[in-house]
Write a protein that holds these residues in place. Structure first.
Motif, PDB file in Angstrom:
ATOM      1  N   ALA A 151       8.037  -1.725  12.632  1.00 37.24           N
ATOM      2  CA  ALA A 151       8.426  -2.209  11.411  1.00 37.24           C
ATOM      3  C   ALA A 151       7.395  -3.464  11.402  1.00 37.24           C
ATOM      4  O   ALA A 151       6.775  -3.630  10.032  1.00 37.24           O
ATOM      5  CB  ALA A 151       9.813  -2.548  11.420  1.00 37.24           C
ATOM      6  N   GLN A 157       3.952  -2.177  10.713  1.00 38.51           N
ATOM      7  CA  GLN A 157       3.756  -1.826   9.166  1.00 38.51           C
ATOM      8  C   GLN A 157       3.761  -2.972   8.249  1.00 38.51           C
ATOM      9  O   GLN A 157       2.847  -2.700   7.305  1.00 38.51           O
ATOM     10  CB  GLN A 157       5.178  -1.136   8.984  1.00 38.51           C
ATOM     11  CG  GLN A 157       5.338  -0.521   7.478  1.00 38.51           C
ATOM     12  CD  GLN A 157       6.720   0.117   7.341  1.00 38.51           C
ATOM     13  OE1 GLN A 157       7.457   0.462   8.119  1.00 38.51           O
ATOM     14  NE2 GLN A 157       7.132   0.180   5.970  1.00 38.51           N
ATOM     15  N   GLU A 158       4.242  -4.088   8.470  1.00 36.60           N
ATOM     16  CA  GLU A 158       4.307  -5.236   7.632  1.00 36.60           C
ATOM     17  C   GLU A 158       3.040  -5.933   7.820  1.00 36.60           C
ATOM     18  O   GLU A 158       2.399  -6.103   6.781  1.00 36.60           O
ATOM     19  CB  GLU A 158       5.380  -6.243   8.085  1.00 36.60           C
ATOM     20  CG  GLU A 158       5.399  -7.495   7.253  1.00 36.60           C
ATOM     21  CD  GLU A 158       5.822  -7.424   6.056  1.00 36.60           C
ATOM     22  OE1 GLU A 158       5.709  -8.225   4.997  1.00 36.60           O
ATOM     23  OE2 GLU A 158       6.766  -6.522   5.578  1.00 36.60           O
ATOM     24  N   PRO A 178       6.873   3.779   8.447  1.00 37.42           N
ATOM     25  CA  PRO A 178       6.572   3.562   9.807  1.00 37.42           C
ATOM     26  C   PRO A 178       5.705   4.882  10.218  1.00 37.42           C
ATOM     27  O   PRO A 178       4.944   4.814  10.861  1.00 37.42           O
ATOM     28  CB  PRO A 178       7.888   3.405  10.500  1.00 37.42           C
ATOM     29  CG  PRO A 178       9.044   3.036   9.376  1.00 37.42           C
ATOM     30  CD  PRO A 178       8.226   3.466   8.137  1.00 37.42           C
TER      31      PRO A 178
END
Length: 180
Positions: free
Chosen positions: A146, A149-150, A157
């Motif tokens: 997560a 991904q950010e 994901p």
């Protein structure tokens, strides 16, 4: 466009670091910057000395237009400090020998990486390999898809895992165990 891979083996990363350290201070820092920040090469090449003097690199991503803050790791900070020394704030970090104060281009960054790839027989290497190498090792150390991904501004994901080659690793392991 060819699909590039991260450098998965830490020994290979260390070999490439040593190669660049002996070859060129600029190319060494270019490699370190890519594998320690996860920035795209287009954003790395636009960095100036003033952009790396603080604890964070603050920039507006060329591709997304989003503002990004990247914390500079202590190890990267030491290498940056050694490199920038008394350079002027307006100097590009990765200056070309062409012109007075111009950054190297994407094609030159690619050629630099290709020399190391050839030296160490690395396949599927390109400028994006730096970003993918960061992502692969960040995920291996944290298992935090997560957050990665950010960092990468990905929409899911699954995209992030496929992007860094983790899904390919899983498929390879499964196929190695498969038998009929």
């Amino acid at each position: 466009m060819n699909f590039v891979q991260p450098i998965r083996e830490t020994e290979k990363i260390e070999d490439v670091k040593e190669y660049f350290k002996e070859e060129s201070e600029r190319n060494y820092l270019l490699f370190l910057m890519g594998i320690n920040t996860g920035l795209r090469i287009s954003d790395i090449l636009k960095l100036r000395v003033s952009d790396v003097r603080d604890h964070h690199i603050i920039l507006r991503e060329q591709k997304t237009g989003k503002q990004k803050w990247i914390r500079i790791t202590p190890a990267l900070r030491r290498e940056i400090n050694n490199y920038i020394g008394s350079k002027d704030d307006v100097e590009y970090l990765f200056k070309s020998r062409q012109g007075k104060n111009k950054p190297i281009g994407r094609s030159m960054a690619y050629k630099i990486l290709q020399r190391a790839a050839s030296e160490f027989r690395l396949k599927d290497i390109g400028t994006h390999t730096l970003r993918k190498t960061f992502g692969y090792h960040f995920y291996q150390q944290t298992k935090d898809v997560a957050m990665l991904q950010e960092i990468f501004n990905h929409s899911s994901p699954d995209i992030t895992l496929r992007y860094i080659g983790v899904n390919q690793d899983s498929m390879d392991r499964a196929m190695a165990r498969f038998k009929i």
